[in-house]
Design an enzyme around this catalytic site. Structure first.
Site, PDB file in Angstrom:
ATOM      1  N   ASN A 106     -10.541  -2.756  -6.076  1.00  0.00           N
ATOM      2  CA  ASN A 106      -9.724  -1.822  -6.870  1.00  0.00           C
ATOM      3  C   ASN A 106     -10.307  -1.503  -8.236  1.00  0.00           C
ATOM      4  O   ASN A 106      -9.873  -0.553  -8.897  1.00  0.00           O
ATOM      5  CB  ASN A 106      -8.300  -2.373  -7.040  1.00  0.00           C
ATOM      6  CG  ASN A 106      -7.454  -2.250  -5.802  1.00  0.00           C
ATOM      7  OD1 ASN A 106      -6.491  -2.993  -5.613  1.00  0.00           O
ATOM      8  ND2 ASN A 106      -7.786  -1.316  -4.918  1.00  0.00           N
ATOM      9  N   ASP A 155       0.832  -1.195   0.000  1.00  0.00           N
ATOM     10  CA  ASP A 155       0.000   0.000   0.000  1.00  0.00           C
ATOM     11  C   ASP A 155       0.868   1.247   0.000  1.00  0.00           C
ATOM     12  O   ASP A 155       1.944   1.269   0.605  1.00  0.00           O
ATOM     13  CB  ASP A 155      -0.904   0.001   1.232  1.00  0.00           C
ATOM     14  CG  ASP A 155      -2.079   0.943   1.089  1.00  0.00           C
ATOM     15  OD1 ASP A 155      -2.425   1.284  -0.050  1.00  0.00           O
ATOM     16  OD2 ASP A 155      -2.638   1.334   2.121  1.00  0.00           O
TER      17      ASP A 155
END
Length: 235
Positions: free
Chosen positions: A50, A2
């Site tokens: 996503n 991330d």
């Protein structure tokens, strides 16, 4: 993995540049993991959520995935790294699917190291798919109703054949699991680091492993029981 987008934004760069640098981190972490004796590594590369990102970013990510697999195939073969995937990969673009399948087939005979890419992965979706497959197995008489156990159910998860994770590392300062291996990580240790993924390096991995080594994993037992078991195994 991330923090790619934030890494780029902090430097006034397009978000995709952060993802490109994140790909370089993947290579660095794989090499460091092998050096430290980590034989199984799972990377959360693209979540089921996503897809909600801007379409140009999603398209660029799929292109980076395909390029990465093409570029790294020889390295996988040289280092005897088997590639696996977890997630609904059948929903990925055709080019990425073809390159994934090619890489998986080219490395399927290796047992030294396993790299698992979580692609279009979400743990809740995985549980739904596993429950559907388990129900079908029950209906077909392949599983006895009285044999309902974690062992029998887990054979229908995407991770069937893989051990549960010992350590889960999340970069970028976020302190949540974000739908990652919710069942499999029931007894995992967690390390949360503020380091953004493109900056995550060998020293950061070493620190996480050192922190893991300091943890006492009791699995419901007392510390005294664990020490007694460890003493018995040593003698």
């Amino acid at each position: 993995m991330d923090g790619n987008g934030r890494w780029a934004q902090q430097r006034g760069l397009p978000r995709i540049e952060g993802h490109r640098r994140g790909v370089e981190t993947v290579r660095r972490v794989i090499d460091s993991s092998r050096e430290f004796g980590v034989r199984m590594l799972t990377l959360y590369a693209f979540s089921a959520e996503n897809w909600r990102r801007p379409q140009d970013e999603v398209g660029a990510l799929m292109g980076l995935l395909e390029l990465y697999l093409k570029r790294e195939l020889q390295t996988f073969v040289k280092n005897r790294i088997r590639l696996r995937t977890i997630g609904r990969t059948q929903e990925l673009p055709a080019g990425a699917r073809r390159q994934l399948q090619h890489t998986i087939e080219a490395t399927q005979g290796f047992e030294d190291y396993t790299l698992t890419l979580a692609l279009n992965y979400g743990s809740r979706g995985e549980v739904v798919d596993a429950a559907r497959a388990y129900a079908a197995a029950l209906a077909a008489g392949e599983v006895a109703p009285d044999d309902c156990s974690w062992e029998s159910f887990s054979r229908h998860l995407y991770t069937a054949g893989l051990p549960d994770p010992d350590l889960v590392i999340r970069t970028s300062g976020e302190t949540r699991l974000s739908n990652f291996l919710l069942l499999q990580a029931a007894y995992a240790e967690f390390v949360f680091t503020p380091v953004l993924w493109p900056d995550f390096g060998k020293d950061d991995l070493a620190q996480a492993l050192a922190e893991y080594a300091r943890r006492e994993r009791r699995y419901g037992k007392t510390s005294e029981q664990c020490r007694a078991t460890e003493h018995a195994q040593q003698h």
